[in-house]
Scaffold this active site. Structure first.
Site, PDB file in Angstrom:
ATOM      1  N   HIS A 160       1.241 -64.949  71.301  1.00 59.81           N
ATOM      2  CA  HIS A 160       2.158 -66.013  71.659  1.00 59.81           C
ATOM      3  C   HIS A 160       1.733 -66.660  72.972  1.00 59.81           C
ATOM      4  O   HIS A 160       1.073 -66.048  73.809  1.00 59.81           O
ATOM      5  CB  HIS A 160       3.584 -65.469  71.769  1.00 59.81           C
ATOM      6  CG  HIS A 160       4.215 -65.186  70.438  1.00 59.81           C
ATOM      7  ND1 HIS A 160       5.532 -64.826  70.277  1.00 59.81           N
ATOM      8  CD2 HIS A 160       3.696 -65.235  69.176  1.00 59.81           C
ATOM      9  CE1 HIS A 160       5.797 -64.663  69.001  1.00 59.81           C
ATOM     10  NE2 HIS A 160       4.695 -64.897  68.312  1.00 59.81           N
ATOM     11  N   GLU A 166       3.292 -67.328  75.647  1.00 61.41           N
ATOM     12  CA  GLU A 166       3.755 -66.680  76.865  1.00 61.41           C
ATOM     13  C   GLU A 166       2.813 -65.556  77.291  1.00 61.41           C
ATOM     14  O   GLU A 166       2.473 -65.421  78.474  1.00 61.41           O
ATOM     15  CB  GLU A 166       5.172 -66.110  76.671  1.00 61.41           C
ATOM     16  CG  GLU A 166       6.215 -67.152  76.327  1.00 61.41           C
ATOM     17  CD  GLU A 166       6.418 -67.343  74.836  1.00 61.41           C
ATOM     18  OE1 GLU A 166       7.521 -67.728  74.427  1.00 61.41           O
ATOM     19  OE2 GLU A 166       5.458 -67.109  74.065  1.00 61.41           O
ATOM     20  N   CYS A 180      10.412 -64.980  72.286  1.00 58.35           N
ATOM     21  CA  CYS A 180      10.925 -63.916  71.425  1.00 58.35           C
ATOM     22  C   CYS A 180      11.190 -62.685  72.295  1.00 58.35           C
ATOM     23  O   CYS A 180      10.844 -62.668  73.487  1.00 58.35           O
ATOM     24  CB  CYS A 180       9.932 -63.587  70.316  1.00 58.35           C
ATOM     25  SG  CYS A 180       8.407 -62.773  70.905  1.00 58.35           S
ATOM     26  N   CYS A 210       7.992 -61.203  73.922  1.00 58.39           N
ATOM     27  CA  CYS A 210       7.501 -62.011  75.043  1.00 58.39           C
ATOM     28  C   CYS A 210       8.434 -61.881  76.243  1.00 58.39           C
ATOM     29  O   CYS A 210       7.977 -61.846  77.384  1.00 58.39           O
ATOM     30  CB  CYS A 210       7.370 -63.467  74.625  1.00 58.39           C
ATOM     31  SG  CYS A 210       5.980 -63.776  73.482  1.00 58.39           S
TER      32      CYS A 210
END
Length: 229
Positions: A61, A63, A93, A96
């Site tokens: 992801h 992040e 999420c 993250c």
């Protein structure tokens, strides 16, 4: 700031800008796209310079990619503050959120503000708790509104010459609905925003499922903004 003549060929941020069609599609709050994009800016200590860049999902992801990139490229000093602002097409999420919380724990001099265009799987309790954990760790989380979209267009988008004021205009109601749901998350209330997609026409629809606890705990001006009281 960008000028009304468009992005100059000598603009040092040009290679870090995204294309207009990418911004318009990926950050549209009405669209439930799988792609995720992060536009970010970093300011170190009292230095007036702002570093801007963008990133997208890879096998990880956005992040996590950001955290790995900044920790590998920069040596943090406890005596130097670092201010980071994220403009995310999706909120983090829970995994993250956990990674962000750990990053901030290791770097106490860092402050983080997150503006999100949409809430990622907002009915998932782990995701909801993840956002609350971020707020508890000092992160400011808000839903993107028109001023944030305009700012991103001017500073992160490779807009055509003379089109600096031509940021896509999205319906404010969607921003208000996500802001309402974010309040539910923060206040530990059950979800009230229900989103669905008609697969054949790819149309996204919404409905609100407000319960008595929502009316009792959410500020009335927020409910009024969505025209539900």
């Amino acid at each position: 700031m960008a000028s009304d003549k468009g992005c100059s060929a000598g603009d040092p941020t040009l290679r870090r800008r995204i294309e207009p069609w990418e911004f318009e599609a990926i950050f549209d709050p009405r669209e439930l796209r799988k792609e995720a994009c992060l536009l970010y800016e970093i300011k170190w200590g009292t230095c007036p310079k702002i570093w801007r860049h963008s990133g997208k999902n890879t096998t990880k992801h956005v992040e996590v990619n950001f955290i790995e990139k900044i920790t590998s490229e920069r040596q943090f000093c406890s005596s130097t503050s670092c201010s980071i602002i994220w403009f995310l097409s999706w909120s983090p999420c829970w995994e993250c959120s956990k990674a962000i919380t750990e990053f901030l724990r290791q770097q106490p001099g860092v402050t983080l503000v997150i503006y999100a265009a949409r809430l990622f799987h907002h009915k998932d309790e782990q995701n909801r708790q993840g956002l609350r954990d971020l707020i508890k760790s000092g992160v400011t989380i808000q839903i993107m509104t028109t001023p944030e979209y305009d700012y991103c267009w001017r500073n992160f988008v490779n807009y055509p010459p003379g089109k600096d004021t031509h940021c896509p205009i999205y319906p404010p109601l969607w921003m208000k609905l996500y802001a309402l749901e974010l309040h539910c998350i923060i206040l530990r209330l059950p979800p009230c925003l229900m989103i669905s997609r008609r697969c054949q026409k790819q149309l996204t629809s919404y409905r609100l499922n407000l319960q008595m606890c929502h009316y009792q705990n959410i500020p009335h001006h927020i409910l009024l903004a969505t025209a539900w009281i």
